[in-house]
Write a protein that holds these residues in place. Structure first.
Motif, PDB file in Angstrom:
ATOM      1  N   ASP A  57       0.877  -1.171   0.000  1.00 47.64           N
ATOM      2  CA  ASP A  57       0.000   0.000   0.000  1.00 47.64           C
ATOM      3  C   ASP A  57       0.913   1.218   0.000  1.00 47.64           C
ATOM      4  N   TRP A  89     -11.455   5.181  -9.639  1.00 51.79           N
ATOM      5  CA  TRP A  89     -10.638   5.414  -8.428  1.00 51.79           C
ATOM      6  C   TRP A  89     -10.207   6.892  -8.378  1.00 51.79           C
ATOM      7  N   LYS A 131     -12.734   8.760  -6.761  1.00 49.06           N
ATOM      8  CA  LYS A 131     -12.605   8.625  -5.298  1.00 49.06           C
ATOM      9  C   LYS A 131     -11.622   9.672  -4.759  1.00 49.06           C
ATOM     10  N   ASP A 181     -12.270  12.591  -1.987  1.00 43.76           N
ATOM     11  CA  ASP A 181     -11.385  12.882  -0.848  1.00 43.76           C
ATOM     12  C   ASP A 181     -11.045  14.372  -0.823  1.00 43.76           C
ATOM     13  N   ALA A 194     -14.324  11.897   2.338  1.00 42.96           N
ATOM     14  CA  ALA A 194     -13.474  10.714   2.411  1.00 42.96           C
ATOM     15  C   ALA A 194     -14.262   9.442   2.731  1.00 42.96           C
ATOM     16  N   GLU A 195     -15.332   9.601   3.501  1.00 43.46           N
ATOM     17  CA  GLU A 195     -16.110   8.420   3.882  1.00 43.46           C
ATOM     18  C   GLU A 195     -16.760   7.786   2.642  1.00 43.46           C
ATOM     19  N   GLN A 224     -14.136   6.146   0.576  1.00 44.16           N
ATOM     20  CA  GLN A 224     -13.771   4.822   1.106  1.00 44.16           C
ATOM     21  C   GLN A 224     -14.819   3.785   0.698  1.00 44.16           C
ATOM     22  N   ARG A 225     -16.080   4.189   0.766  1.00 42.45           N
ATOM     23  CA  ARG A 225     -17.137   3.258   0.366  1.00 42.45           C
ATOM     24  C   ARG A 225     -16.958   2.866  -1.107  1.00 42.45           C
ATOM     25  N   ILE A 233     -14.165   2.801  -2.864  1.00 45.82           N
ATOM     26  CA  ILE A 233     -13.016   1.907  -3.068  1.00 45.82           C
ATOM     27  C   ILE A 233     -13.355   0.494  -2.573  1.00 45.82           C
ATOM     28  N   ASP A 234     -14.109   0.402  -1.484  1.00 45.80           N
ATOM     29  CA  ASP A 234     -14.531  -0.920  -0.980  1.00 45.80           C
ATOM     30  C   ASP A 234     -15.380  -1.644  -2.030  1.00 45.80           C
TER      31      ASP A 234
END
Ligand code: NAD
Ligand code: MLT
Ligand code: K
Ligand code: MN
Length: 357
Positions: free
Chosen positions: A125, A297, A300, A304, A309-310, A313-314, A316-317
């Motif tokens: 990462d 991405w 995403k 951010d 950001a939340e 994150q969802r 990217i999940d």
């Protein structure tokens, strides 16, 4: 209601194929959120536009873009139509420079559902901070003489301000991650700019005593990205070194079609620009098989940037989940089309909302 005005430049080749489904994803995200709205204004600036107008974007283009909250770009370049240095410097690099997007951040991480070409990819990462405004990308130089005497000179430009800015950005990011910064150098072979780079790195490092550091020559670093990417956290690199390293970052994830990027204006004067690492991929254009994940991405990263950001994150999940469930384009070993992958991401996002209610 939060409202974001986005300038959309699909550009060339697969840029035109991965951008529209990514806008659907952004609209789905807005729906999920409830209090968020995106307005998209599309610009046709591209190599085709160049053939028609003699320029990649109109003279007023920058003035127009200035008023947007962000720029969402696909890819620029069609070497059959326009030489690459003309198309890139006329649009992509022009925007990066005019809008002082001096920092380019490009993550790479191990994804569960992806088949990395590495035998044992471990759980890497990493995040490359690419200096985005100077370095080896410079207009200083020229061409003289002809025949056997023909000569091309290309000067690199490294300012203390630009170098230090990229390094401080990297150290600040490392504080929110695993507290480690690696410097990409080549001070054994490049005798002026790279020893300077090393000196600035040592100076900046003094202000971040809690952050661990390492310095690798770029050749060895490129090899280490392949053999042990899990040892890296943040990597700070010059414009060219960062460019090369981030294609490797994409490659070790499984495809450069996955890797995202954010060209950040860090002084708040101009919009930032979000685009995937990959180019216009002329070899696969028109087949609806371009991997949309890099572009999605990238969305995403824009979320951010907007402080969401939340939701980022969802997203990217969900990307990871969809990949794990084998909704994959051929570059990562699947049979799905661009649109099937993006549509699946949208429908899973909506389901994820239902679950959380
Ligand atoms: N930021 C940019 O807009 C950008 C970046 C790189 C290259 N370019 C331009 O793009 C053109 C092609 O350049 P290139 O071939 O060196 O690099 P490229 O990234 O376009 O393609 C390299 C390889 O990766 C594959 N690939 C790239 N993106 C993919 C995706 N989303 N899904 C599946 N496969 C994908 C391509 O099919 C190709 O085999 C040139 O004009 C170049 O200047 C633009
Ligand atoms: O060289 C560039 O910066 C263009 C492209 O390769 C990129 O990585 O954005
Ligand atoms: K791109
Ligand atoms: Mn590149």
């Amino acid at each position: 209601m939060k409202h974001f005005d986005i300038a959309v430049i699909p550009g060339d080749g697969i840029g035109k194929e991965v951008v529209p489904p990514s806008l659907n994803v952004l609209n789905t995200i807005a729906e999920l959120h409830g209090g968020l709205k995106f307005s998209f204004t599309e610009f046709p600036w591209s190599c085709e536009y160049y053939l028609e107008h003699g320029e990649m974007m109109p003279e007023s283009g920058l003035e127009t873009l200035k008023n947007f909250n962000a720029i969402f770009l696909g890819a620029v370049g069609n070497p059959e139509m326009v030489p690459d240095h003309i198309s890139l410097w006329g649009l992509l690099i022009k925007i990066r420079r005019a809008f002082e997007q001096t920092i380019n951040i490009r993550p790479a991480k191990y994804f569960k559902g992806l088949r990395s070409p590495l035998v044992n990819p471990k759980d890497f990462d990493l995040l490359v901070v690419r200096e985005n405004s100077e370095g080896e990308y410079s207009e200083v130089g020229g061409r003289i003489h002809s025949g056997q005497d023909e000569t091309a000179i290309q000067n690199a430009v490294f300012t203390r301000k630009g170098t230090e800015r990229a390094m401080r950005y990297a150290f600040d990011l490392a504080k929110q991650r695993k507290n480690h910064v690696t410097s990409a150098t080549k001070s054994n072979g490049i005798v002026h700019s790279m020893p300077f780079w090393d000196e600035v790195f040592r100076d900046v490092q003094k202000d971040y005593s809690d952050i661990g550091t390492a310095s690798y020559h770029i050749d060895a670093l490129a090899a280490a990205f392949v053999t042990k990417p899990e040892i890296f956290d943040v990597i700070v690199a010059s414009n060219l070194f960062g460019d090369i390293l981030t294609d490797i970052g994409g490659a070790i994830m499984g495809s450069i079609g996955i890797a995202p990027a954010a060209n950040l204006n860090v002084n708040g004067k101009y919009p930032s620009m979000f685009e995937p690492v990959h180019g216009s991929a002329p070899d696969i254009v028109g087949k609806n098989i371009a991997n949309p994940i890099g572009q999605i991405w990238t969305a995403k990263m824009m979320l951010d940037h907007f402080g969401e950001a939340e939701l980022g994150q969802r997203l990217i999940d969900v990307i990871e989940e969809v990949t794990e469930d084998q909704y994959k384009t051929p570059d990562i070993g699947g049979k799905s089309t661009t649109n099937v992958v993006a549509d699946e991401i949208c429908s899973r996002l909506l389901k994820s909302e239902a679950l959380s209610k």
